[in-house]
Design an enzyme around this catalytic site. Structure first.
Site, mmCIF file in Angstrom:
data_model
loop_
_atom_site.group_PDB
_atom_site.id
_atom_site.type_symbol
_atom_site.label_atom_id
_atom_site.label_comp_id
_atom_site.label_asym_id
_atom_site.label_seq_id
_atom_site.Cartn_x
_atom_site.Cartn_y
_atom_site.Cartn_z
ATOM 1 N N LEU A 6 27.562 -2.040 11.684
ATOM 2 C CA LEU A 6 27.054 -0.658 11.586
ATOM 3 C C LEU A 6 28.173 0.212 11.028
ATOM 4 C CD1 LEU A 6 25.517 -0.047 15.143
ATOM 5 C CD2 LEU A 6 24.235 -0.269 13.010
ATOM 6 N N HIS A 7 27.868 1.016 10.035
ATOM 7 C CA HIS A 7 28.902 1.957 9.583
ATOM 8 C C HIS A 7 28.341 3.207 8.911
ATOM 9 C CE1 HIS A 7 28.068 0.209 5.677
ATOM 10 N NE2 HIS A 7 28.748 1.190 5.129
#
Ligand code: UD1
Length: 391
Positions: A224-225
């Site tokens: 996730l980013h």
């Protein structure tokens, strides 16, 4: 309207290839190799903007992808969007002035892609955009702004899927500027596949041995980013709680991006993921990332690159976003858009655990040869441009 290049600046055959952030390197590596076959007649310069700078976000990828040390590093580092874009532009302009290239090659949709395109286009230098025309139709994403503007500034636009062509044509790009080249990201997947360690060794090297039942994979890989997922406290908390629920069903391997790690610490969420059934890894290299994808039961991600890699490798992918600029991975590949709603995510996880997920196929021209087609097209373009020297 098409721009005809006037001899405002005396140009030579030099091609400047620009990289800046992690997802650029695997896209540029096969293009670099394809150009190298034409050296020394075709001088190629590799410029790194320094948008990403940590060894694990940059240098390691150069070694693994066999990219040379960049000829020039602009060393801009992290900053707000405006300052980072401005810093890249200020530092890239003298490079254009010194080398007077025939064109620059930019890939993807990061700030470096737009910043260098803007400098080149204003100097009447052709911009060749690889991975053009992808649209999420969500202008809250910084990448969507970068995509729209870079494409408007580009002379040749290389697309990975046919939907990109119709997006570009709707935005007024001339059909003759568009080239369906295939996907350079997948060139790197195929080129590196043999050098990839198996997932078990990757996990062992990070001290995690419990993600396997015998020889078979029993973990879900998580990354996730996206700012929309990790910068907002409530969204991030909800996603981490959902991951906890998933971890009751299957072991998680969660690779933490620096942005995500910083926010987990800032919001005090570390306890939510500090669990025995969640293996936390720091940013990992390209080969280890591929190894973990190949070995995973499924991938949960908001990364564009992973949506494509999972489709090419036939690994089920759940995209934790409301939209994707890569619709072919859903229409033909293994990708399912699940958004951030916990119930929807868990339902889809169960479908994969039960083996009832769709199988998908590899899209047209994701065949490992996209970069060769792009290099050929660019060389022809240089050859046909008025000031060129025969290559
Ligand atoms: C950038 C790209 C995004 C891409 C992602 C891959 C833009 C607008 N975004 O987002 O499209 O998917 O890269 O990683 O260009 N940091 C480090 N070390 C580094 C680089 C960054 O610790 O080498 C930290 C910094 O605290 C920085 C934060 O990560 O503030 C975010 O980095 P940044 O480059 O601003 O954006 P990404 O989220 O990485």
């Amino acid at each position: 309207m098409k721009c005809t290049f006037s001899p405002q600046m005396e140009k030579n055959n030099t091609v400047i290839c620009v990289v800046g952030a992690r997802p650029n390197y695997m896209k540029m590596a096969p293009i670099w190799r394809a150009f190298a076959k034409h050296a020394p007649a075709l001088p190629v310069l590799l410029v790194h903007t320094g948008q990403h700078y940590d060894s694990e976000m940059s240098e390691r990828f150069f070694k693994e992808l066999d990219l040379p040390v960049p000829d020039i590093n602009l060393a801009v580092g992290s900053n707000s969007h405006a300052l980072q874009t401005a810093d890249i532009m200020k530092k890239f302009e003298p490079v254009i002035d010194e080398y007077k290239p025939s064109c620059i090659v930019v890939v993807g949709d990061v700030n470096s892609t737009l910043a260098c395109s803007l400098v080149a286009a204003k100097k009447n230098i052709a911009v060749m955009h690889v991975e053009a025309g992808l649209r999420s139709f969500d202008r809250c994403m910084p990448e969507e702004i970068n995509r729209l503007l870079t494409d408007q500034l580009s002379t040749r636009l290389y697309i990975t899927e046919e939907t990109a062509r119709s997006n570009l044509i709707k935005e007024g790009i001339d059909q003759s500027q568009i080239c369906f080249s295939g996907n350079v990201m997948i060139d790197s997947v195929f080129a590196c596949r043999a050098a990839v360690r198996d997932a078990k060794s990757v996990l062992q090297s990070y001290g995690f041995e419990s993600c396997f039942l015998g020889e078979s994979a029993s973990y879900a890989l998580v990354t996730l980013h996206r700012p929309s997922n990790v910068d907002n406290k409530d969204v991030l908390e909800s996603l981490l709680v959902t991951l906890n629920n998933i971890a009751e069903r299957i072991q998680l391997v969660f690779v933490l991006h620096p942005r995500t790690k910083a926010n987990i610490e800032r919001f005090g969420f570390y306890d939510l993921i500090n669990k025995s059934n969640i293996a936390l890894l720091p940013p990992i290299g390209y080969l280890d990332s591929l190894g973990l994808v190949v070995g995973a039961k499924m991938v949960l991600t908001d990364s564009g690159g992973l949506q494509e890699e999972t489709t090419a490798l036939g690994v089920p992918c759940l995209t934790l976003r409301e939209n994707t600029e890569r619709p072919i991975t859903i229409e033909q590949g293994t990708n399912v858009l699940v958004g951030t709603n916990s119930k929807t995510i868990l339902e889809q996880v169960d479908i994969i655990i039960q083996g009832k997920n769709k199988k998908g196929k590899v899209p047209e021209l994701w065949d490992g040869h996209a970069a060769e087609r792009i290099a050929k097209d660019i060389i022809e373009w240089i050859h046909n441009s008025p000031s060129s020297i025969k290559i």
